[in-house]
Design a protein around this motif. Sequence first.
Motif, mmCIF file in Angstrom:
data_model
loop_
_atom_site.group_PDB
_atom_site.id
_atom_site.type_symbol
_atom_site.label_atom_id
_atom_site.label_comp_id
_atom_site.label_asym_id
_atom_site.label_seq_id
_atom_site.Cartn_x
_atom_site.Cartn_y
_atom_site.Cartn_z
ATOM 1 N N ASP A 191 42.765 47.856 13.631
ATOM 2 C CA ASP A 191 41.551 48.568 13.209
ATOM 3 C C ASP A 191 40.303 47.881 13.713
ATOM 4 O OD1 ASP A 191 43.494 49.772 11.882
ATOM 5 O OD2 ASP A 191 42.765 49.341 9.839
ATOM 6 N N GLN A 192 40.309 46.558 13.508
ATOM 7 C CA GLN A 192 39.106 45.801 13.872
ATOM 8 C C GLN A 192 38.890 45.817 15.382
ATOM 9 O OE1 GLN A 192 38.592 42.019 12.027
ATOM 10 N NE2 GLN A 192 39.531 42.703 10.110
ATOM 11 N N ILE A 193 40.012 45.785 16.131
ATOM 12 C CA ILE A 193 39.866 45.833 17.582
ATOM 13 C C ILE A 193 39.276 47.183 17.988
ATOM 14 C CG2 ILE A 193 41.126 45.802 19.775
ATOM 15 C CD1 ILE A 193 43.013 43.802 18.545
ATOM 16 N N GLU A 194 39.803 48.247 17.371
ATOM 17 C CA GLU A 194 39.275 49.581 17.651
ATOM 18 C C GLU A 194 37.782 49.636 17.360
ATOM 19 O OE1 GLU A 194 41.056 52.545 18.526
ATOM 20 O OE2 GLU A 194 42.622 51.102 19.085
ATOM 21 N N ALA A 195 37.438 49.125 16.171
ATOM 22 C CA ALA A 195 36.036 49.167 15.745
ATOM 23 C C ALA A 195 35.179 48.370 16.726
ATOM 24 C CB ALA A 195 35.898 48.576 14.349
ATOM 25 N N GLY A 196 35.666 47.222 17.127
ATOM 26 C CA GLY A 196 34.920 46.382 18.073
ATOM 27 C C GLY A 196 34.731 47.117 19.379
ATOM 28 N N LEU A 198 34.642 50.317 19.859
ATOM 29 C CA LEU A 198 33.645 51.369 19.668
ATOM 30 C C LEU A 198 32.237 50.805 19.766
ATOM 31 C CD1 LEU A 198 35.142 53.588 16.825
ATOM 32 C CD2 LEU A 198 34.848 54.130 19.262
ATOM 33 N N ASP A 199 32.095 49.549 19.246
ATOM 34 C CA ASP A 199 30.777 48.919 19.303
ATOM 35 C C ASP A 199 30.496 48.290 20.651
ATOM 36 O OD1 ASP A 199 30.217 49.685 16.808
ATOM 37 O OD2 ASP A 199 30.860 47.819 15.837
ATOM 38 N N GLY A 200 31.406 48.469 21.593
ATOM 39 C CA GLY A 200 31.148 48.016 22.959
ATOM 40 C C GLY A 200 31.539 46.580 23.234
ATOM 41 N N ALA A 201 32.340 45.965 22.344
ATOM 42 C CA ALA A 201 32.778 44.606 22.618
ATOM 43 C C ALA A 201 34.005 44.629 23.511
ATOM 44 C CB ALA A 201 33.112 43.873 21.302
ATOM 45 N N ARG A 208 35.944 36.296 21.363
ATOM 46 C CA ARG A 208 35.171 35.311 20.608
ATOM 47 C C ARG A 208 34.855 35.812 19.188
ATOM 48 N NH1 ARG A 208 33.137 32.765 17.727
ATOM 49 N NH2 ARG A 208 31.382 31.305 17.725
ATOM 50 N N TYR A 209 34.457 37.072 19.078
ATOM 51 C CA TYR A 209 33.940 37.537 17.782
ATOM 52 C C TYR A 209 34.928 38.382 16.994
ATOM 53 C CZ TYR A 209 29.525 35.718 19.435
ATOM 54 O OH TYR A 209 28.563 34.874 19.873
ATOM 55 N N VAL A 210 35.935 38.920 17.633
ATOM 56 C CA VAL A 210 36.877 39.764 16.885
ATOM 57 C C VAL A 210 38.249 39.105 16.731
ATOM 58 C CG1 VAL A 210 37.994 42.009 16.762
ATOM 59 C CG2 VAL A 210 35.658 41.813 17.672
ATOM 60 N N ILE A 211 38.774 38.629 17.854
ATOM 61 C CA ILE A 211 40.152 38.109 17.816
ATOM 62 C C ILE A 211 40.202 36.707 17.214
ATOM 63 C CG2 ILE A 211 42.243 37.693 19.152
ATOM 64 C CD1 ILE A 211 41.657 40.325 20.069
ATOM 65 N N LEU A 212 39.393 35.814 17.767
ATOM 66 C CA LEU A 212 39.501 34.414 17.350
ATOM 67 C C LEU A 212 39.313 34.209 15.839
ATOM 68 C CD1 LEU A 212 38.037 31.980 20.021
ATOM 69 C CD2 LEU A 212 40.401 32.372 19.304
ATOM 70 N N PRO A 213 38.329 34.850 15.224
ATOM 71 C CA PRO A 213 38.190 34.651 13.772
ATOM 72 C C PRO A 213 39.460 35.029 13.036
ATOM 73 C CG PRO A 213 36.258 35.725 14.664
ATOM 74 C CD PRO A 213 37.256 35.678 15.770
ATOM 75 N N GLN A 214 40.130 36.061 13.516
ATOM 76 C CA GLN A 214 41.364 36.467 12.845
ATOM 77 C C GLN A 214 42.488 35.489 13.117
ATOM 78 O OE1 GLN A 214 42.338 40.659 12.574
ATOM 79 N NE2 GLN A 214 40.708 41.006 14.065
ATOM 80 N N LEU A 215 42.340 34.721 14.194
ATOM 81 C CA LEU A 215 43.386 33.761 14.543
ATOM 82 C C LEU A 215 43.160 32.406 13.876
ATOM 83 C CD1 LEU A 215 44.051 34.354 18.348
ATOM 84 C CD2 LEU A 215 45.546 34.896 16.433
ATOM 85 N N TRP A 216 42.124 32.301 13.041
ATOM 86 C CA TRP A 216 41.804 30.993 12.472
ATOM 87 C C TRP A 216 42.998 30.304 11.800
ATOM 88 C CZ3 TRP A 216 39.669 26.652 12.598
ATOM 89 C CH2 TRP A 216 39.592 25.826 11.472
#
Lengths: 300, 412
Positions: A191-196, A198-201, A208-216
């Motif tokens: 979901d978050q990847i999709e959302a990211g 959509l926001d052009g990431a 850096r801002y979507v995947i890595l935080p989830q990989l903490w």
Amino acid sequence: MQTKHSNGWLRANRQKIAPWVFLAPAMLFFTVYVIAPIFQSMWYSFYAWDGIGEKEWIGWGNYIELFDDDRFYVSLKNNVIWLLLYMLAVPAGLFVALFLNQNVWGMRFYKSMFFFPFVISQVVVGLIFTWFYNPNFGIVAVVWEFFGATPPSILGDERFVTYGIIFAGLWPQVAYCMILYLTGLNNVSTDQIEAGRLDGARGWRMLRYVILPQLWPATFLAIVVTVIGALRSFDMIAIMTQGGPYGSSNVLSYFMFEQALSEYGFRMGYGSSISVILFLIMMVFICYFLWVMYQEDRRG
Amino acid sequence: MTKLSTILTGLLMSVAVSSVAMAEDLVINFDDPNPAPKEGFEAAVAAFEAAHPDVNVIVNINDREAHKTAIRNFLSANAPDITAWYPGNRMAPFVDAGQFEDISDLWASDSNLSRNFEAIKPTMTRHGKQWGVPYSYYQWGVYYRSDIFEENGIEVPTTWNELLGACDKLKAAGITPFTIGTKFLWTAAGVFDYLNLRTNGYDVHNALTAGEIKYTDDRIKAAFENWETMLDRCSFVANHATMSWQDAIAPFANGEAAMYVMGNFSVAAYKDAGLTEDQIDFFEFPEITPGLPRAEEAPADALFIPSGAKNKEDARKFLAFIAQPEIQGEWNKTIGQLPPNSQAPINKDDKFIVKGFETVSTAAGLAQFYDRDAPAEMAKAGMEGFQEFMIHPDRRDQILERLDKVQERVYK
């Protein structure tokens, strides 16, 4: 009456008692084989003792000698180098994991090949790299001679030896970090990847801002196992150089073994004092990790 | 393993008691499972059993490295009646801790032991008492490729200058004069010991390993200067710090190097590497200081009685038995080494044994080896220093000062 009463008490409290009953065996063994030896080592570190004769109390003598011992500083310096360079396993493991995290035919096979070095014994890894580095017939010799250069004696030169061993140690460690990240990537929310998206990431920003935080959680675990791996780097050194040439690739764990248990050692007190220092260094990291975990727990 | 042997001992004991009256057990822990050493040892045991049918010998054979670790446990926990170990400073910790039995009485009462072991007796002695009986020893010296020497018209060197001259010729022919592998350090100590023995003699060797003279002493410095000359003119193979002594045989076998300062146990390995008797030979390390009495390295292997042994009477019988000339001769013929008993026959068909016997029997003194004469901690630091010196001769003074510091602490 008496039995009925105690039975009733057990029954009433069994929710509270059960965990302790299950924990008891583990706690018993942990106390006998881990906690008690730590204090024993501390105790021995105040003695001069060869393991068979009389123990002689020398107070801080072992520590005074240790802080005046060049070999201790060489080992300590190598430990720091190990800690710093071993950390490369974390980003390298992430890179390999990202690379392998795609659906291509035969990917399971590639994944297992990348994981392979972690499965084989450290002793075997050490031996393989000893042969690689051999300046007479190793792969290093072949490559250097192809370019017409004299191959360096990696394990025989005090300038290269530690780096050579760390490089060998990184091979299985990268595989370990990779597998941690691969499991982590499985749990990244789509979901978050999709959302990211959509926001052009994309690309780096996505990572850096979507995947890595989830990989903490995976990153944290990778850092913990790598720090521990670096501090107890023992088997590679024992296999590849035995701390040589002339002690220049020693680290604290091997230095301790050499002083306390090897053929020319049997200085139990001195070895114990080294292990106490190593323990204190590890404690710094352990406390930090525990603190981080505690903070995260609190945040929920 | 030890538990198993206890059970076995118990079982055998009960069987023995029921069948043969008064049969006693004698437990021996030996430390070499390689084919030849095992065969030699077992033959000696068989001969003893034939001569003493009332004794039931139980043998445990472990490998050398495992034995070195295990002995510290079994001496106090479950002592055998006899154990293999090394003389010199290596037996000191056990002697001082009271774990080895004083067998001076045996050395005094047994006429064979008291007469035929004069040369080796000092190394079996500590605090004026004898603690074990040696069954084998071997010479050290320079093993060389006689075919390469012949091809290049080189004579066997007997003096320092001749040795340096031979090195010049070898280098001119594109051959590295010496091979060595210092990964496990002790090989470098062999070279140092010889340079020290030839430069300064036996007494200085003993004084140094006993901590009586410093490493920065001018005499030791002189030995190191000779070593520097040797490194320069008689260079050693490159990368020796990454090689074991067996690895270092490769350049020797394929003709890249022509000499090897080594012990006689290495002959079998040369032959395994494909060299024939005609290609290899042995000479004594050449004289350096003219007129100095020639001393040699000749480490011995011995058997000891732990003080916790149960059957000390038969253990003494066994030690006296294996000290006999015929037994020592036969044993050492099998393992290709020298019998410490001066009356024992030697294997005349083995040229290395014939030469080695000549070498050690005419020597003015026998050293055990740096790492057996010096205490373990000093030996370790010293050998690391030797290895460092071989790679960085310019660090000589720094190394010697460091060794002084270690020496001060070790011998306090």
